[in-house]
Design a protein around this motif. Structure first.
Motif, PDB file in Angstrom:
ATOM      1  N   UNK A  36       0.825  -1.222   0.000  1.00 14.53           N
ATOM      2  CA  UNK A  36       0.000   0.000   0.000  1.00 14.53           C
ATOM      3  C   UNK A  36       0.856   1.270   0.000  1.00 14.53           C
ATOM      4  N   UNK A  37       1.683   1.433   1.029  1.00 13.15           N
ATOM      5  CA  UNK A  37       2.501   2.638   1.134  1.00 13.15           C
ATOM      6  C   UNK A  37       3.878   2.440   0.543  1.00 13.15           C
ATOM      7  N   UNK A  42       8.048  -0.362   1.910  1.00 15.10           N
ATOM      8  CA  UNK A  42       6.700  -0.668   1.438  1.00 15.10           C
ATOM      9  C   UNK A  42       5.915  -1.279   2.593  1.00 15.10           C
ATOM     10  N   UNK A  43       4.697  -0.786   2.800  1.00 11.79           N
ATOM     11  CA  UNK A  43       3.814  -1.362   3.816  1.00 11.79           C
ATOM     12  C   UNK A  43       2.892  -2.384   3.164  1.00 11.79           C
ATOM     13  N   UNK A  44       2.529  -3.411   3.919  1.00  8.54           N
ATOM     14  CA  UNK A  44       1.525  -4.377   3.490  1.00  8.54           C
ATOM     15  C   UNK A  44       0.271  -4.178   4.331  1.00  8.54           C
ATOM     16  N   UNK A  76      -0.487   4.254   4.448  1.00  7.21           N
ATOM     17  CA  UNK A  76       0.595   5.076   3.943  1.00  7.21           C
ATOM     18  C   UNK A  76       1.825   5.137   4.820  1.00  7.21           C
ATOM     19  N   UNK A  77       2.969   5.426   4.176  1.00  6.15           N
ATOM     20  CA  UNK A  77       4.243   5.595   4.862  1.00  6.15           C
ATOM     21  C   UNK A  77       4.864   6.925   4.447  1.00  6.15           C
ATOM     22  N   UNK A  78       5.643   7.502   5.339  1.00  6.97           N
ATOM     23  CA  UNK A  78       6.439   8.693   5.031  1.00  6.97           C
ATOM     24  C   UNK A  78       7.715   8.628   5.853  1.00  6.97           C
TER      25      UNK A  78
END
Length: 362
Positions: free
Chosen positions: A55-56, A67-69, A103-105
């Motif tokens: 997702x992210x 990367x996030x799952x 999301x990731x940042x």
């Protein structure tokens, strides 16, 4: 019309847009748009396969990607030519429907603080946390209380050129959230890295940067302007030019309404053609990753917050549902697929992360 004007006035706390500081009015000082980069979509490089609903996507200073799952609550690190490596697994994530680890940042001061930020669905809300990479990291809640549901959770987060953290949220299947200035749902939020409201927000005591959104899952900056994707309901998907304090009309308007109370999108598509999730700006082009449309949209920008031509599509059906798109520190364009999210037709390689090089200029 008087009621609509009153609602907008409450959201802006009677602060006129003309009185806002430049950082709140445009998110970054105006600049000449860069030359449009051209990516070679005939020369893909597969970075990772076999991911579970990624997702992210965010990049560390060393050029590697995180990367996030969504459903596994894990974060993997990707390096071109190497297999994915799990670097963290978050506790407290409650995946259901469209919710989960989203999301990731990466902190713009990562070299000093080591922080990674994540937006995820918890037991009672959507929230943003920060942490340092570890197998089971200790999490600090940056912002909680974002409405959750099985659909319309938003979830994209990015640091803007102004150093502020932006978050796209969904209306959590309660359309009234989008026009309610007291709700964090159906908004684009702008906050300091610690989750507090910047004093140059439209309302200095609120994180609400814009309102009237159905479900924002992608945004980016270019040429002094901010742009965001918007999931429509049954008819029109959108790309919007984002301005501080503006109202984008949902649920009263889907697509273009032509009413001065609301800002119209700069691009609309039929929902069968798009369902846009992630977005990014590269040069003078906004790229939108389409889920239902199974393609990557290229929107030519005019440098003034509008378009300079009609959108064109690349990769139609090539990789299935596309969740995210971003330009990496390597200058390549990265995409993330979402074929194992229950709505796609996964291949044995799915889900994948793929990147495309810039074209060689003659």
């Amino acid at each position: 019309m008087r009621l609509r004007a009153l609602i907008l006035g409450i959201a802006l706390s009677a602060t006129p847009l003309s009185a806002l500081p430049l950082s709140a009015a445009s998110a970054t000082p105006a600049a000449e748009p860069a030359a449009e980069p051209e990516f070679d979509f005939t020369s893909p490089s597969v970075v990772a396969t076999g991911l579970a609903i990624p997702w992210g996507l965010a990049f560390l200073p060393d050029g590697s990607a995180l990367v996030s799952e969504r459903n596994s609550s894990r974060i993997v690190r990707l390096r071109a030519g190497s297999p994915p490596t799990e670097v963290a697994r978050l506790t407290g994530v409650r995946p259901a429907g469209e919710g989960g680890l989203l999301g990731l940042a990466v902190s713009p001061t990562y070299a000093q603080d080591g922080y990674v930020y994540a937006y995820y669905t918890a037991a009672s809300d959507n929230r943003i946390v920060r942490f340092r990479l570890a197998p089971t990291p200790q999490q600090q809640v940056v912002r909680s209380g974002i409405p959750k549901a099985s659909i319309h959770n938003g979830g994209r987060i990015h640091f803007g050129p102004d150093g502020m953290l932006y978050a796209g949220t969904g209306d959590a299947a309660q359309t009234g959230n989008a026009q309610n200035p007291a709700s964090l749902g159906g908004k684009i939020l702008r906050m300091r890295p610690d989750g507090t409201a910047p004093p140059d927000n439209p309302n200095p005591s609120s994180l609400v940067y814009t309102l009237g959104h159905r479900n924002v899952q992608g945004f980016g900056w270019g040429g002094g302007h901010m742009y965001a994707t918007e999931f429509g309901q049954n008819t029109w998907d959108e790309v919007n030019h984002i301005r501080a304090g503006a109202n984008y009309g949902w649920p009263r308007v889907e697509g273009r309404g032509g009413e001065p109370t609301y800002r119209d999108p700069i691009v609309i598509w039929r929902t069968s053609e798009s369902s846009p999730s992630g977005g990014t700006v590269a040069g003078d082009t906004f790229y939108a990753a389409a889920l239902r449309g199974t393609r990557l949209w290229q929107v030519p920008l005019d440098g003034q917050g509008g378009t300079s031509g009609s959108p064109t599509a690349v990769l139609p059906g090539t990789y299935g549902r596309l969740r995210e798109v971003a330009v990496g520190p390597d200058g390549w364009l990265w995409i993330v697929t979402s074929n194992r999210d229950g709505r796609g037709n996964p291949t044995p390689q799915d889900d994948r992360v793929v990147r495309f090089p810039p074209k060689q200029r003659r």
